[in-house]
Design an enzyme around this catalytic site. Structure first.
Site, PDB file in Angstrom:
ATOM      1  N   ASP A 438       0.871  -0.963  -0.193  1.00 18.99           N
ATOM      2  CA  ASP A 438       0.076   0.078  -0.143  1.00 18.99           C
ATOM      3  C   ASP A 438       0.855   1.078  -0.126  1.00 18.99           C
ATOM      4  O   ASP A 438       2.056   1.121   0.365  1.00 18.99           O
ATOM      5  CB  ASP A 438      -0.777   0.025   1.250  1.00 18.99           C
ATOM      6  CG  ASP A 438      -1.645   1.260   1.542  1.00 18.99           C
ATOM      7  OD1 ASP A 438      -2.206   1.667   0.379  1.00 18.99           O
ATOM      8  OD2 ASP A 438      -1.527   1.694   2.517  1.00 18.99           O
ATOM      9  N   ASP A 630      -7.137  -1.340   3.964  1.00 22.42           N
ATOM     10  CA  ASP A 630      -6.153  -2.434   3.672  1.00 22.42           C
ATOM     11  C   ASP A 630      -6.535  -3.802   4.442  1.00 22.42           C
ATOM     12  O   ASP A 630      -5.920  -5.011   3.851  1.00 22.42           O
ATOM     13  CB  ASP A 630      -4.785  -2.147   3.993  1.00 22.42           C
ATOM     14  CG  ASP A 630      -4.181  -0.943   3.069  1.00 22.42           C
ATOM     15  OD1 ASP A 630      -4.504  -1.007   2.068  1.00 22.42           O
ATOM     16  OD2 ASP A 630      -3.673  -0.226   3.539  1.00 22.42           O
TER      17      ASP A 630
END
Length: 758
Positions: A438, A630
């Site tokens: 990420d 996430d």
């Protein structure tokens, strides 16, 4: 749980007609239990799904038939030898803590008893070689029996209970040969003591229990369960909301009492507790934890806001579209659970070995006894030989092969700044060939930094950091984190929507210090000039007396991000970036790191789809992320790591956490995982080679139970010593940089126009 308990009250009926029941299962000792339970429940045709999450021992059962009695699930589990309870995170934590305390007590009892019995055995061994009398030898054997029998009855309970449950359910686990070997060794030892034999094997049985309990405790220490997901979400979302009545009167009510269509008031600095549409007011919100978007989005009438976002500036009146159920957070939670259930089906290396180990041990011992009796040996001698086979093949080395390596590796990783959360994290990370990052908070620092610190006078920068300590604004909090232990100015006060002001020095003659928007500090011209070279930055101004300065705030790449990504690529890993942020910041980060494979603007489901596409290509992905958005991807990936600064749900979904501002622990984790996995396989190989050599000798009658116990202990020691190789080379901890050393080549991340900062 009493059979009279009404499980139907716990059944959740979803809009699509599916009925859902969550249960926590007792008696699960290895990942092989997944197959036993799921196959056992498959005989109930009404059940559409029965999935067991090995990590938190949670069974999810689903069906559509309206008159299906959930007690049939409970009864079937009881037939299989497992007890079910309603799934309650707090109860599960209590069960786990109680189980760990019991294992530690068993280990302590077995260890204390083994030491004392061994002292008696050494006296007998030496006396048999010299002049010990029969009475003295019998006396020592009886004392050993008085210690060993109650010790085995207590410390052997973790194995005896599971073995009895497996036999009753007509299945086979590793606890069955363990229990059989210990029981036969004790029984034969008691028989030998009654008949004044030279040897008894109480020491073998208790030592066997000690080594096996040690392996089980190590495994339990390493297998931290994902738990309290609902509690984490509730803490993130908030438990109450301020509802506005028809007359405009505000009242605080529990979130469960909020209904779609209600109007709620969200004050500056509060976290939004519902999904809804803004009716009145204007502000900016920080939704990075929910969506991954780093820019603080301006909102006004008609804009959508989500539970979990932080309201930064003005008061908002929001019309509720979803409150206690159906919010974006609930959708994220559902995705996390679905992904975690799928990943929990992964079988650990030791579990796979154990599935074929137990039947072979039993068949070998039984064949040995029958073979010796067919060759003319008496029942006593045949049983002694069979017991020696059982003891020498008891899976101490197998039980220690993985846990011992995990403990050594986890200690090495801890020193490198990595905390393991699941027992199979090392094995999963070792299998990964692709690392997906990420961006926001993972490749970048969690909070924005001052990127022009070198252009600001040190005393002005210090004053700004100290003023920031007196503000609740998120950007001020980022600046306050760089105060390096300094204290706030006495008497500093925050003026809502403008900034912080303090008087420096005694009255009269005190100098006024301000931190906030350029207008508040009288630094509009300097802000305009600074933004000309960095139009996407966020600017904060500081003024001390007549001296002024502006600070440009950006999220910057972690100090060693480029070096770590390059190192991972050299080691053969494929690197990708999946981010919920906008295209330009993600493209800038990818370019700075030399990453060709990247995607932006992804929602939680989009990240899972991207990981599924990689898995379909045969790639095994290690996901590194930190945000709430996430969490589903962290749970869905083959393995996952999260920063310790991550959202609670992201942390609970990850296999490991890393500390500090540097990315080096991620590289250390994957490198050591491969080393540790190789050592695990070597340890299992050692256990196999040991059995290939020792078992034939035992079958031929050349090994007594005493020698078998010594050989078993020797193999365990060899395995433990080999596990010490699962370490990283020593490395001095890397020190973080002070404010003045913050990298000045940012990639753009917090894009929004200049605005009032604290």
């Amino acid at each position: 749980m009493s059979p009279a308990f009404d499980y139907s009250a716990l059944v959740e009926t979803r809009p699509d007609g599916v009925r859902h029941l969550d249960l926590v299962i007792e008696g699960i000792t290895c990942a092989a239990c997944i197959g036993d339970i799921e196959r056992g429940l498959a005989c109930l045709p009404e059940l559409e799904k029965a999935r067991l999450n090995y990590t938190n021992r949670r069974l999810a059962a689903e069906w559509r038939v309206a008159d299906f009695d959930p007690m049939r699930v409970i009864s079937r589990l009881a037939e299989l030898g497992y007890k079910a309870h309603p799934f309650e995170p707090s109860r599960e934590e209590e069960i786990e803590a109680a189980e760990m305390r019991f294992l530690l007590r068993c280990l302590a009892v077995a260890g204390f008893a083994a030491m004392n019995i061994m002292l008696l055995s050494v006296s007998v061994w030496s006396g048999n070689a010299s002049d010990i009398t029969e009475e003295t030898r019998d006396f020592f054997h009886w004392i050993s029996a008085l210690i060993a029998l109650p010790t085995a009855a207590y410390a052997g309970q973790p194995f005896f209970r599971n073995a009895f449950r497996a036999i009753r359910a007509r299945s086979m686990t590793m606890d069955v040969p363990i229990s059989l070997g210990v029981t036969l060794a004790l029984g034969m030892s008691l028989y030998e003591t009654i008949h004044h034999a030279h040897h008894a094997y109480f020491d073998s049985a208790v030592m066997l229990l000690f080594f096996l309990l040690l392996g089980r405790v190590l495994d339990q220490v390493m297998r931290r369960k994902t738990r309290a997901v609902a509690g984490n979400l509730l803490a993130l979302r908030g438990e109450t909301a301020v509802v506005l009545g028809d007359g405009g009167a505000a009242r605080e009510v529990p979130l469960k009492a909020v209904r779609p269509g209600d109007r709620v008031l969200v004050l500056p600095g509060d976290r939004v507790s519902v999904d809804g549409i803004v009716l009145d007011g204007s502000s900016s919100v920080d939704a990075s934890l929910v969506t991954g978007e780093t820019a603080h989005a301006p909102v006004g009438p008609g804009a959508l806001v989500y539970a979990g976002a932080v309201n930064l500036d003005g008061a908002l009146t929001v019309q509720v579209t979803a409150a206690a159920e159906g919010t974006l957070l609930d959708e994220v939670n559902r995705l996390v659970e679905t992904a975690a259930n799928a990943r929990s089906r992964y079988l650990r290396l030791a579990d796979r070995a154990a599935r074929i180990y137990s039947p072979i041990v039993h068949v070998t011992a039984l064949a040995t006894a029958i073979g010796w009796m067919l060759l003319g040996a008496g029942l006593h001698d045949a049983l002694i030989t069979a017991i020696a086979v059982l003891i020498i093949t008891c899976p101490c080395a197998l039980a220690l092969a993985v846990p011992a390596t995990q403990v050594v590796a986890s200690g090495s990783l801890f020193r490198a700044g990595v905390l393991l959360q699941t027992g199979d994290a090392i094995e999963r990370m070792a299998a990964c060939d692709t690392i997906v990052f990420d961006k926001t908070g993972t490749l970048t620092t969690p909070e924005p930094r001052v990127v022009n610190a070198g252009e600001i006078a040190p005393d002005l920068l210090e004053a700004a950091c100290r003023l920031a300590l007196s503000s609740r604004h998120p950007l001020a909090a980022a600046l306050a984190g760089q105060a390096l232990g300094r204290s706030p100015f006495p008497g500093a006060r925050e003026e809502a929507g403008h900034g912080v002001v303090a008087q420096l020095g005694p009255e009269p003659g005190a100098i006024e210090a301000r931190l906030g928007s350029p207008t508040f500090c009288g630094a509009e011209a300097q802000a305009t000039a600074a933004l000309a070279g960095a139009p996407d930055a966020t600017v904060i101004a500081v003024r001390v007396g007549e001296r002024r300065a502006v600070m440009l705030m950006h999220q910057v790449l972690r100090p060693d991000a480029a070096a770590v990504v390059a190192d991972l690529r050299r080691r053969g890993f494929r690197i990708a970036i999946l981010s919920g942020d906008r295209e330009q910041p993600v493209a800038d980060a990818a370019q700075a790191l030399g990453v060709d494979e990247w995607r932006s603007g992804l929602k939680p489901g989009g990240k899972i789809d991207a990981l599924a596409a990689m898995a379909a290509q045969g790639r095994r992905v290690l996901m590194v992320g930190d945000g709430l958005n996430d969490a589903p991807a962290l749970a869905a990936a083959h393995a996952s790591i999260s920063p310790v600064t991550a959202a609670h749900l992201a942390q609970s979904s990850a296999d490991a956490l890393f500390l500090g501002e540097r990315l080096r622990p991620v590289a250390d984790a994957v490198v050591l995982a491969r080393t540790a996995h190789a050592v695990m396989r070597q340890n299992l190989g050692i256990a196999v080679v040991y059995n290939l050599i020792a078992v034939p000798l035992a079958i031929m009658g050349h090994v007594t139970p005493l020698i078998a116990a010594a050989a078993m202990s020797g193999s365990s020691i060899i395995v433990t010593l080999n596990a010490l190789r699962a370490r990283l080379p020593g490395r001095e901890p890397e020190q973080g940089s002070p404010v003045s050393a913050t990298p000045t080549r940012p990639f753009v991340s917090t894009q929004r126009p200049a605005r009032a900062a604290p």
